[in-house]
Write an enzyme that holds these catalytic residues in place. Structure first.
Site, PDB file in Angstrom:
ATOM      1  N   HIS A  43      -6.796  -2.033  15.121  1.00 12.09           N
ATOM      2  CA  HIS A  43      -7.015  -1.309  13.858  1.00 12.09           C
ATOM      3  C   HIS A  43      -6.758  -2.221  12.650  1.00 12.09           C
ATOM      4  O   HIS A  43      -7.599  -2.337  11.764  1.00 12.09           O
ATOM      5  CB  HIS A  43      -6.084  -0.087  13.826  1.00 12.09           C
ATOM      6  N   GLU A  44      -5.603  -2.858  12.643  1.00 16.58           N
ATOM      7  CA  GLU A  44      -5.267  -3.693  11.479  1.00 16.58           C
ATOM      8  C   GLU A  44      -6.211  -4.890  11.387  1.00 16.58           C
ATOM      9  O   GLU A  44      -6.627  -5.271  10.297  1.00 16.58           O
ATOM     10  CB  GLU A  44      -3.814  -4.167  11.544  1.00 16.58           C
ATOM     11  N   GLU A  50       0.854  -1.193   0.000  1.00 21.59           N
ATOM     12  CA  GLU A  50       0.000   0.000   0.000  1.00 21.59           C
ATOM     13  C   GLU A  50       0.887   1.238   0.000  1.00 21.59           C
ATOM     14  O   GLU A  50       1.842   1.273   0.759  1.00 21.59           O
ATOM     15  CB  GLU A  50      -0.908   0.031   1.234  1.00 21.59           C
ATOM     16  N   GLY A  74       2.780   2.690  10.684  1.00 20.80           N
ATOM     17  CA  GLY A  74       2.570   1.930  11.911  1.00 20.80           C
ATOM     18  C   GLY A  74       2.451   0.439  11.650  1.00 20.80           C
ATOM     19  O   GLY A  74       3.130  -0.369  12.281  1.00 20.80           O
ATOM     20  N   ALA A  75       1.590   0.084  10.708  1.00 22.00           N
ATOM     21  CA  ALA A  75       1.367  -1.323  10.420  1.00 22.00           C
ATOM     22  C   ALA A  75       0.514  -1.437   9.162  1.00 22.00           C
ATOM     23  O   ALA A  75      -0.010  -0.444   8.675  1.00 22.00           O
ATOM     24  CB  ALA A  75       0.653  -2.011  11.580  1.00 22.00           C
ATOM     25  N   MET A  76       0.388  -2.668   8.668  1.00 15.24           N
ATOM     26  CA  MET A  76      -0.308  -2.874   7.399  1.00 15.24           C
ATOM     27  C   MET A  76      -1.213  -4.093   7.460  1.00 15.24           C
ATOM     28  O   MET A  76      -0.803  -5.162   7.914  1.00 15.24           O
ATOM     29  CB  MET A  76       0.751  -3.019   6.287  1.00 15.24           C
ATOM     30  N   ASN A 130      -2.457  -6.315   5.399  1.00 16.00           N
ATOM     31  CA  ASN A 130      -2.465  -7.368   4.379  1.00 16.00           C
ATOM     32  C   ASN A 130      -3.335  -8.549   4.798  1.00 16.00           C
ATOM     33  O   ASN A 130      -3.287  -8.971   5.938  1.00 16.00           O
ATOM     34  CB  ASN A 130      -1.044  -7.886   4.158  1.00 16.00           C
ATOM     35  N   GLU A 150      -9.973   4.084   6.186  1.00 18.11           N
ATOM     36  CA  GLU A 150      -9.173   4.560   7.309  1.00 18.11           C
ATOM     37  C   GLU A 150      -9.991   5.324   8.356  1.00 18.11           C
ATOM     38  O   GLU A 150      -9.849   5.097   9.550  1.00 18.11           O
ATOM     39  CB  GLU A 150      -7.989   5.392   6.815  1.00 18.11           C
ATOM     40  N   HIS A 162      -9.503  -3.917   9.879  1.00 13.69           N
ATOM     41  CA  HIS A 162      -9.451  -3.729   8.427  1.00 13.69           C
ATOM     42  C   HIS A 162      -9.894  -4.976   7.664  1.00 13.69           C
ATOM     43  O   HIS A 162     -10.237  -4.882   6.496  1.00 13.69           O
ATOM     44  CB  HIS A 162      -8.027  -3.381   7.984  1.00 13.69           C
TER      45      HIS A 162
HETATM   46  N1  PHE Z   1      -3.085   0.965   5.769  1.00 15.94           N
HETATM   47  C1  PHE Z   1      -2.221   1.128   6.901  1.00 15.94           C
HETATM   48  C2  PHE Z   1      -3.119   1.367   8.094  1.00 15.94           C
HETATM   49  O1  PHE Z   1      -3.601   2.400   8.359  1.00 15.94           O
HETATM   50  C3  PHE Z   1      -1.270   2.251   6.839  1.00 15.94           C
HETATM   51  C4  PHE Z   1      -0.195   2.131   5.831  1.00 15.94           C
HETATM   52  C5  PHE Z   1      -0.259   2.847   4.667  1.00 15.94           C
HETATM   53  C6  PHE Z   1       0.884   1.327   6.061  1.00 15.94           C
HETATM   54  C7  PHE Z   1       0.736   2.770   3.720  1.00 15.94           C
HETATM   55  C8  PHE Z   1       1.890   1.250   5.142  1.00 15.94           C
HETATM   56  C9  PHE Z   1       1.823   1.965   3.981  1.00 15.94           C
HETATM   57  O2  PHE Z   1      -3.479   0.506   8.768  1.00 15.94           O
HETATM   58 ZN    ZN Z   2      -5.651   1.752   8.602  1.00 14.41          ZN
END
Ligand code: PHE
Ligand code: ZN
Length: 863
Positions: A302-303, A126, A266-268, A270, A325, A306
């Site tokens: 949060h992750e 991302e 912060g984190a992702m 996936n 977001e 998602h």
């Molecule tokens: N999508 C991630 C989040 O908010 C943030 C993110 C964006 C991480 C781009 C890495 C690169 O949870």
């Molecule tokens: Zn997010």
């Protein structure tokens, strides 16, 4: 991108959206992993989307194309290689495209695509990182089924992870092994992930509401395995919470989290393989503060959230970023509020909104939560899209009420599951499920700027009637000179001036016009206005209230958030008046703090929040011309007065909050918080024994919160204990990157006049590197937010940060771009500072080969 640069950056517009010409229902990836040279084979099934004869375009950069074929036939001569991708004319309705490329994870310092981090190989896609891994139409409205084969040296990379389910693993030649992963859920490529490395798993399981067993694993360096328990607890609580509050159940048999040291954000999220900045996973009492514990729980939730708000329903295009977001931040905030104290959580969230989002909305980088255009999408992962986005969802929650809001989210998930949706889809679902008309509410999505809400309350003693007039105004922002009124849910109450009783309960007024009046009859006594309770609308409030009345509200309002606000307003008004040179008596402020400190009905965590002064930046926002030095002096002065006048009370608070040993309970966390706030006031009072109290606390601390709290205090002073503590801290934790980040940050935040010399020295410290984003942010990012030092009239602060931004841009342009915003506020400062800040931006812009990221932020900041 200097002025003579030939390729002016392309601007992407929200209205230019067009559905994709070609879809990619399936993709098979095959990775031959190696840190220096990784080979990636991709097989894409592509399908023409609609009746057209446009070619297939595949995005790609930073990779070497080795082979290209269509339907099994070599097609290298037909494919057109462009700067940022490939173009190929295709005759049929469906084709198979195969590519092979070579990439180099080890030289990928941007941390986008496939990169190496402390011996691991991992991905970040991302927003547009997938195109740095393989050629692909890199846009979130293309959903594909992924199968992934990965192969690597078994010794160096014993663990091989990707999205979905592990379907096969085995040995191959030359000491290598392989794994096959298959993700049954179609997903956009920004949710693809892969990790290879020497990792250990902390495992647990979760039984979903329908009785399915999910295997959970948090993968970290083997040494860190004991620091994963808090994150695992948070994950399980988040999974249960999403079932209970939103009816959302996890959908695969495995859920993996990996912690990496080098990470841009912060984190992702996936799909089923969340990748985290290790600072949001690793915690134990010796190395993580209570604030770190909170942040970890919030980010893990949060992750996880998602998976529904982001993955099952994803974004059609990046202008819809706040769809996932804003909503997901609202969800994680609600989760944390349910876990602990809702009032304290709200105070913290509003504090960070005011610190990060309000200034953004008032400066040259202001944008709506759905921006109109961008040059580099990475620049739009902002406090506005995230935190203001969350406030906008929260307002819908209030306007609809919890029950109808839930009906709305149910409809939204049901209707758009498996789709790439828009913000409009979300609002439409809310509207239909609830029957509440949200036509005017939609302005929030397209209008930038923080509305100012004016309130005035008139009392008529003869008829016992109060009349409240509310009016709103939003200042112009770049490219939006005219603003429309927005829908403001304003929660109010009337508090009896004599009795302190709430006379009408809480009422939600919805202001939709420029101005409106409301009458309240038959009131038992003259009231005071309690306004924007629990921060019901993300606005600034202009409300002329005397210090005495604010003090009264700070002691009597029945909404804890409103009580906090009254106290903040009281302190802020005092400091602003002092900066303006007015003679004002601090007695009311001091008495109000005293009352709060001695109020037995309040818990420690709330007291701690309530007695902290508004930041220097908040004072600055209230002034036409910001003089950071003067603001710092005034604020220090008030802290000193409070420290000295209430010395006994701070000492009492300090002692009453001491505990025989560390515990992680809400009660213990609150006590540590108040204890450290009391310590900082004792130090601010310049009491002779403050350094020795701090040193003692530092020495005997059995947890990081207390150790860090003591260091925070010592680092501002000139006592011999300062150097002792800094050295001891470093020696104790050298080699622990996350804690050494704190060591850098503490010093960069120091209020000492020599902070700039020290920070420059630290930039040459052997442990300093621009390659690690956490480290770069700890030193440079912290310093750029240390207002008095950054804005020093010598210009040294500006010079230092400018040098660092230019150097960092070559390594990691996303991280560099995030350090530019403080320069963009130049219009708010006197001409001496403004000129130096503009010159800093110009110097950045004149650097050859500037990234798109930094170019966009610096050029917009100059306007
Ligand atoms: N999508 C991630 C989040 O908010 C943030 C993110 C964006 C991480 C781009 C890495 C690169 O949870
Ligand atoms: Zn997010």
């Amino acid at each position: 991108m200097s002025e003579n640069h030939s390729d002016t950056p392309v601007v992407i517009h929200r209205h230019a959206y067009r559905p994709p010409d070609w879809l990619v229902p399936t993709i098979a990836l095959d990775f031959a992993l190696d840190p220096q040279k990784t080979r990636v084979k991709a097989r894409l099934q592509v399908k023409r989307n609609g009746d057209h004869n446009r070619p297939l375009k595949l995005d790609g950069n930073n990779q070497k194309l080795l082979a290209f074929s269509v339907d099994g036939q070599d097609a290298q001569s037909q494919v057109k290689q462009e700067k940022e991708g490939l173009v190929i004319a295709l005759g049929g309705e469906a084709h198979t495209i195969e590519t092979e490329v070579e990439i180099s994870p080890e030289s990928n310092s941007q941390l986008m695509g496939l990169y190496a981090s402390s011996g691991l190989l991992c991905t970040q896609c991302e927003a547009e990182g997938f195109r740095r891994i393989t050629y692909f139409p890199d846009r979130p409205d293309i959903l594909s089924r992924y199968t992934v084969r990965m192969e690597a040296d078994e010794k160096a990379f014993p663990v091989l992870l990707s999205n979905g389910n592990l379907t096969l693993e085995g040995k191959s030649e030359n000491g290598r092994h392989f794994a096959l992963w298959n993700d049954p859920f179609p997903k956009p490529c920004y949710l693809f992930a892969l990790v290879a490395g020497n990792l250990a798993a902390y495992r647990d399981e979760f039984i979903t509401q329908s009785g399915r067993k999910v295997a959970l694993a948090i993968w970290v360096r083997p040494d860190d395995i004991n620091k994963t328990h808090h994150a695992m607890n948070a994950l399980k609580m988040a999974m249960a919470w999403d079932e209970k509050v939103y009816g959302r159940e996890y959908d695969l048999d495995q859920f993996n989290i990996v912690a990496v040291d080098d990470f841009n954000f912060g984190a992702m999220e996936n799909k089923s393989l969340n990748i985290f900045n290790s600072r949001y996973i690793l915690a134990d009492p010796d190395t993580a503060t209570d604030a770190d514990y909170d942040a970890i729980a919030g980010v893990v939730a949060h992750e996880y959230f998602h998976n529904w708000s982001g993955n099952r329903v994803t974004c059609r295009d990046w202008f819809q970023l706040s769809l996932k977001e804003g909503f997901t931040v609202f969800r994680d905030q609600s989760f944390s509020a349910d876990l602990g104290s809702p009032a304290v959580k709200r105070i913290e969230d509003v504090r960070s909104l005011r610190a990060a989002q309000f200034p953004e909305d008032a400066g040259p980088l202001a944008h709506p939560i759905q921006p109109d255009s961008y040059i580099e999408i990475s620049n739009f992962y902002t406090a506005t899209v995230y935190n203001k986005g969350a406030e906008i969802i929260r307002m819908m929650h209030q306007l609809l009420g919890a029950e109808k809001f839930r009906k709305g989210t149910d409809l939204y998930f049901e209707r758009h599951d498996g789709e790439a949706a828009t913000c409009e889809n979300f609002v439409a679902a809310m509207e239909e499920a609830s029957g509440v008309d949200l036509t005017d509410f939609r302005h929030w999505y397209h209008q930038a700027g923080t509305p100012e809400l004016k309130a005035s309350l008139k009392w008529d003693g003869a008829t016992k009637t109060a009349t409240l007039t509310l009016s709103q105004k939003t200042a112009a922002t770049p490219s939006q000179p005219e603003k429309q009124p927005v829908v403001l849910p304003v929660a109010i109450a009337l508090i009896g001036k004599q009795t302190g009783k709430n006379l009408i309960g809480e009422q939600l007024l919805t202001l939709t016009k420029d101005s409106e009046s409301y009458r309240f009859e038959n009131l038992a006594e003259e009231p005071l206005l309690s306004i924007n309770r629990h921060f019901s609308a993300p606005v600034t409030v202009e409300n002329q209230v005397s210090p005495e009345d604010l003090a009264f509200l700070s002691a009597n309002d029945d909404d804890p958030f409103a009580r906090y606000e009254a106290m903040q307003q009281l302190m802020l008004d005092f400091m602003v008046a002092r900066v303006r040179g007015e003679q004002v008596d601090p007695k009311t402020v001091i008495n109000a703090v005293e009352k709060t400190l001695t109020n037995k009905d309040l818990d420690n965590a709330f007291i701690a929040e309530a007695v902290i002064l508004p930041s220097e930046n908040m004072v600055g926002e209230k002034l036409d011309i910001v003089d950071p030095k003067r603001i710092a002096e005034i604020r220090d002065d008030l802290r000193k007065m409070l420290g000295q006048t209430l010395e006994k009370l701070w000492q009492q608070a300090y002692q009453s909050c001491e505990r025989p040993s560390y515990q992680y309970t809400p009660e213990a966390v609150g006590a540590r918080r108040l204890k450290n706030v009391a310590l900082s006031y004792l130090a601010a009072g310049e009491l002779a024994d403050a350094p020795s109290i701090a040193w003692l606390q530092f020495e005997k601390a059995d947890n990081m919160t207390d150790r860090r709290g003591a260091l925070d205090v010592l680092v501002n002073g000139f006592s011999p204990e300062r150097e002792k503590a800094l050295t001891a801290f470093y020696e104790r934790y050298k080699g622990n990157a996350l804690v050494i980040d704190k060591w850098f940050a503490v010093q960069a935040f120091s209020t000492r006049p020599d902070v700039i010399e020290n920070v420059k020295k630290l930039a040459k410290h052997p442990d300093f590197t621009l390659k690690n984003p956490n480290r770069a942010r700890a030193l440079i990012g912290s310093f750029a937010h240390n207002a008095r030092a950054f804005h020093d009239l010598s210009g040294e602060g500006y010079r230092f940060v400018t040098d660092m931004v230019i150097a960092l841009d070559k390594i990691n342009s996303q991280t560099a771009a995030r350090m530019i915003a403080p320069f963009g506020r130049w219009q708010r400062y006197g001409s001496d500072r403004a000129e130096m800040m503009q010159n800093a931006l110009k110097r950045i812009l004149s650097t050859p080969d500037l990234s798109r990221d930094v170019f966009e932020q610096a050029s917009k900041s100059l306007l």
